[in-house]
Structure formats: structure tokens, C-alpha cells
Design a protein around this motif. Structure first.
Motif, PDB file in Angstrom:
ATOM      1  N   VAL A  93      35.259  49.550  50.762  1.00  0.00           N
ATOM      2  CA  VAL A  93      36.910  50.122  50.924  1.00  0.00           C
ATOM      3  C   VAL A  93      38.069  48.999  51.005  1.00  0.00           C
ATOM      4  O   VAL A  93      39.251  48.670  50.065  1.00  0.00           O
ATOM      5  CB  VAL A  93      36.550  51.205  51.961  1.00  0.00           C
ATOM      6  N   PHE A  94      37.806  47.717  51.891  1.00  0.00           N
ATOM      7  CA  PHE A  94      38.382  46.800  51.864  1.00  0.00           C
ATOM      8  C   PHE A  94      38.926  46.380  50.998  1.00  0.00           C
ATOM      9  O   PHE A  94      39.510  45.476  50.634  1.00  0.00           O
ATOM     10  CB  PHE A  94      36.840  45.640  52.592  1.00  0.00           C
ATOM     11  N   GLN A  95      37.805  46.054  49.974  1.00  0.00           N
ATOM     12  CA  GLN A  95      38.174  46.012  48.174  1.00  0.00           C
ATOM     13  C   GLN A  95      39.447  46.124  47.728  1.00  0.00           C
ATOM     14  O   GLN A  95      40.042  45.703  47.601  1.00  0.00           O
ATOM     15  CB  GLN A  95      37.360  45.760  47.436  1.00  0.00           C
ATOM     16  N   PHE A  96      38.856  47.810  47.750  1.00  0.00           N
ATOM     17  CA  PHE A  96      40.699  48.588  47.606  1.00  0.00           C
ATOM     18  C   PHE A  96      42.051  48.129  48.257  1.00  0.00           C
ATOM     19  O   PHE A  96      42.505  47.798  47.143  1.00  0.00           O
ATOM     20  CB  PHE A  96      40.060  49.712  47.720  1.00  0.00           C
ATOM     21  N   LEU A  97      41.653  47.720  49.507  1.00  0.00           N
ATOM     22  CA  LEU A  97      42.363  47.491  49.934  1.00  0.00           C
ATOM     23  C   LEU A  97      43.094  46.679  50.328  1.00  0.00           C
ATOM     24  O   LEU A  97      44.547  46.095  50.219  1.00  0.00           O
ATOM     25  CB  LEU A  97      42.814  48.699  51.508  1.00  0.00           C
ATOM     26  N   GLN A  98      42.478  45.721  50.024  1.00  0.00           N
ATOM     27  CA  GLN A  98      43.068  43.702  50.167  1.00  0.00           C
ATOM     28  C   GLN A  98      43.688  43.541  49.489  1.00  0.00           C
ATOM     29  O   GLN A  98      44.720  43.139  49.170  1.00  0.00           O
ATOM     30  CB  GLN A  98      41.510  43.309  50.380  1.00  0.00           C
ATOM     31  N   MET A 102      45.357  46.928  43.167  1.00  0.00           N
ATOM     32  CA  MET A 102      45.356  45.987  41.697  1.00  0.00           C
ATOM     33  C   MET A 102      44.318  45.371  41.302  1.00  0.00           C
ATOM     34  O   MET A 102      44.167  44.822  39.685  1.00  0.00           O
ATOM     35  CB  MET A 102      46.846  44.884  41.841  1.00  0.00           C
ATOM     36  N   ARG A 103      43.165  44.894  41.741  1.00  0.00           N
ATOM     37  CA  ARG A 103      42.157  44.522  41.450  1.00  0.00           C
ATOM     38  C   ARG A 103      40.920  45.766  41.015  1.00  0.00           C
ATOM     39  O   ARG A 103      39.855  45.712  40.064  1.00  0.00           O
ATOM     40  CB  ARG A 103      41.266  43.772  42.741  1.00  0.00           C
ATOM     41  N   THR A 104      41.834  46.571  41.085  1.00  0.00           N
ATOM     42  CA  THR A 104      40.298  48.578  41.288  1.00  0.00           C
ATOM     43  C   THR A 104      41.209  49.028  40.162  1.00  0.00           C
ATOM     44  O   THR A 104      40.281  49.181  38.768  1.00  0.00           O
ATOM     45  CB  THR A 104      40.613  49.164  41.941  1.00  0.00           C
ATOM     46  N   PHE A 105      42.539  48.882  39.591  1.00  0.00           N
ATOM     47  CA  PHE A 105      42.691  49.764  38.719  1.00  0.00           C
ATOM     48  C   PHE A 105      43.546  48.136  37.473  1.00  0.00           C
ATOM     49  O   PHE A 105      43.551  47.992  38.028  1.00  0.00           O
ATOM     50  CB  PHE A 105      43.979  50.663  38.915  1.00  0.00           C
ATOM     51  N   ASP A 106      43.429  49.250  36.128  1.00  0.00           N
ATOM     52  CA  ASP A 106      44.647  48.358  35.554  1.00  0.00           C
ATOM     53  C   ASP A 106      45.596  48.101  35.728  1.00  0.00           C
ATOM     54  O   ASP A 106      46.538  49.406  36.228  1.00  0.00           O
ATOM     55  CB  ASP A 106      44.730  49.090  34.104  1.00  0.00           C
ATOM     56  N   PHE A 107      46.169  47.551  35.554  1.00  0.00           N
ATOM     57  CA  PHE A 107      47.653  47.443  35.795  1.00  0.00           C
ATOM     58  C   PHE A 107      48.721  48.067  36.034  1.00  0.00           C
ATOM     59  O   PHE A 107      49.795  48.285  37.045  1.00  0.00           O
ATOM     60  CB  PHE A 107      48.533  46.236  34.838  1.00  0.00           C
ATOM     61  N   PHE A 141      33.036  62.957  39.042  1.00  0.00           N
ATOM     62  CA  PHE A 141      32.538  61.396  38.646  1.00  0.00           C
ATOM     63  C   PHE A 141      31.966  60.558  39.242  1.00  0.00           C
ATOM     64  O   PHE A 141      31.803  59.640  38.958  1.00  0.00           O
ATOM     65  CB  PHE A 141      33.960  60.788  38.879  1.00  0.00           C
ATOM     66  N   ILE A 142      31.574  60.425  41.290  1.00  0.00           N
ATOM     67  CA  ILE A 142      30.752  59.409  40.771  1.00  0.00           C
ATOM     68  C   ILE A 142      29.787  59.002  40.256  1.00  0.00           C
ATOM     69  O   ILE A 142      29.800  57.688  40.571  1.00  0.00           O
ATOM     70  CB  ILE A 142      30.887  60.113  42.787  1.00  0.00           C
ATOM     71  N   PHE A 143      29.197  60.091  40.574  1.00  0.00           N
ATOM     72  CA  PHE A 143      28.025  59.007  39.505  1.00  0.00           C
ATOM     73  C   PHE A 143      28.411  58.139  38.816  1.00  0.00           C
ATOM     74  O   PHE A 143      27.298  57.660  37.837  1.00  0.00           O
ATOM     75  CB  PHE A 143      26.924  60.516  38.776  1.00  0.00           C
ATOM     76  N   GLY A 144      28.929  57.988  38.220  1.00  0.00           N
ATOM     77  CA  GLY A 144      29.690  57.250  36.728  1.00  0.00           C
ATOM     78  C   GLY A 144      30.585  56.466  37.901  1.00  0.00           C
ATOM     79  O   GLY A 144      30.300  55.259  36.390  1.00  0.00           O
ATOM     80  N   PHE A 145      30.941  55.736  38.101  1.00  0.00           N
ATOM     81  CA  PHE A 145      31.947  55.845  38.526  1.00  0.00           C
ATOM     82  C   PHE A 145      31.361  54.043  39.392  1.00  0.00           C
ATOM     83  O   PHE A 145      31.004  52.972  40.229  1.00  0.00           O
ATOM     84  CB  PHE A 145      32.725  56.094  39.805  1.00  0.00           C
ATOM     85  N   VAL A 146      30.480  54.888  40.069  1.00  0.00           N
ATOM     86  CA  VAL A 146      29.183  54.134  40.865  1.00  0.00           C
ATOM     87  C   VAL A 146      27.455  54.370  40.929  1.00  0.00           C
ATOM     88  O   VAL A 146      27.300  55.406  40.943  1.00  0.00           O
ATOM     89  CB  VAL A 146      29.465  53.825  42.481  1.00  0.00           C
ATOM     90  N   SER A 147      26.716  53.803  39.423  1.00  0.00           N
ATOM     91  CA  SER A 147      26.078  54.303  39.223  1.00  0.00           C
ATOM     92  C   SER A 147      25.016  53.004  39.126  1.00  0.00           C
ATOM     93  O   SER A 147      25.201  52.392  39.619  1.00  0.00           O
ATOM     94  CB  SER A 147      26.003  53.645  37.585  1.00  0.00           C
TER      95      SER A 147
END
Length: 147
Positions: A93-98, A102-107, A141-147
Motif C-alpha cells: 500500500v505504501f508504494q501506491f500512496l507514496q 502515478m507509479r501504479t496506474f497508467d498516466f 481480479f486479485i489472482f491476475g493482479f498479484v500472481s
């Protein structure tokens, strides 16, 4: 920003915010700086300065809040992350919020999230993160997101 405001430390993830601000402003550095200043300003802005201060007190509070809610409300996702070796969901979660996503999703998606952040305030980050996990859980969707 760390040069402008001595209370802010450079933290990984700020580069994604700076790059996003430059892209949004069509490369106009002054506009990009003003946007970033608005994000960080405790007087006129979103007060995200505490995300990037020493020990990141506000960021750590948001990460704790999301991690706690994730474990309490979305235990199947939490368990799956644990099984995949992500023992500290807070790091995830830290990486998402930090990077303000912008690091998580397309621009294009990141910019829309910034619009919501500006419109609804910083607590939007917690609400969106929980909503994101709820969407993942609802669609398996989690199984494709973090596999």
C-alpha cells in the motif's frame, strides 16, 4: 520541492509525482512546480507535506489505516497477498500512496485520480484504495493482479 521546503525529504516516489506534474503542465516547469506545491502546502493546499517529511507521519497513518481496513474488511485478498509472500501489506500500500498512484496506474488514470484528490481532499486516497481492493475482490481480479 525538497530544495524549496527544507522540511521535506526526498523520498522514492516523488519522481513519479514530478514527472506527472510536468506531463500535465505540458512541460511548463513553473506550472508543474505550482501543482506540486499545492499538493504539499499545509496552508493553501492538500497538506500532503507530511507524506514526505522525516518519518512520513501522515503517509504512515494512511498506510496503517488502509492496511487495517484491508485486513478487517477484505480478508480473502489480505490472505491471498500473504500466501504470495507479501507479508507486509503495508509495503504494498505504501508504494501506491507514496507516488499518489502515478507509479501504479497508467498516466491517464493517475491524472484522473489526481483530479479526485484535488476535488475531494487527501482522505480520498484512503477511500480509493479501499474501493480499489473491493473492486478486485468483487471481480476475483486479485489472482491476475498479484500472481
Amino acid at each position: 520541492m525538497a530544495v524549496y521546503d527544507k522540511g521535506i525529504n526526498y523520498i522514492t516516489g516523488m519522481n513519479f509525482i514530478a514527472a506527472g506534474a510536468l506531463l500535465v503542465s505540458d512541460g511548463l516547469e513553473v506550472e508543474a512546480f505550482q501543482l506540486i506545491r499545492y499538493f504539499y502546502s499545509s496552508k493553501y493546499g492538500l497538506k500532503l507535506r507530511e507524506f514526505y517529511m522525516k518519518d512520513s507521519p501522515r503517509l504512515n497513518f494512511y498506510v496503517y489505516s488502509v492496511s487495517y481496513l484491508l485486513e478487517e474488511r477484505f480478508f480473502p485478498i489480505y490472505s491471498h497477498l500473504q500466501e504470495k509472500g507479501i507479508t507486509k501489506v503495508s509495503d504494498f500500500v505504501f508504494q501506491f500512496l507514496q507516488s499518489l498512484y502515478m507509479r501504479t496506474f497508467d498516466f491517464e488514470i493517475g491524472v484522473r485520480l489526481w483530479d479526485c484528490l484535488i476535488s475531494f481532499g487527501p482522505d480520498f486516497l484512503i477511500k480509493f484504495t479501499i474501493g480499489f481492493f473491493q473492486k478486485i475482490e468483487n471481480e476475483n481480479f486479485i489472482f491476475g493482479f498479484v500472481s
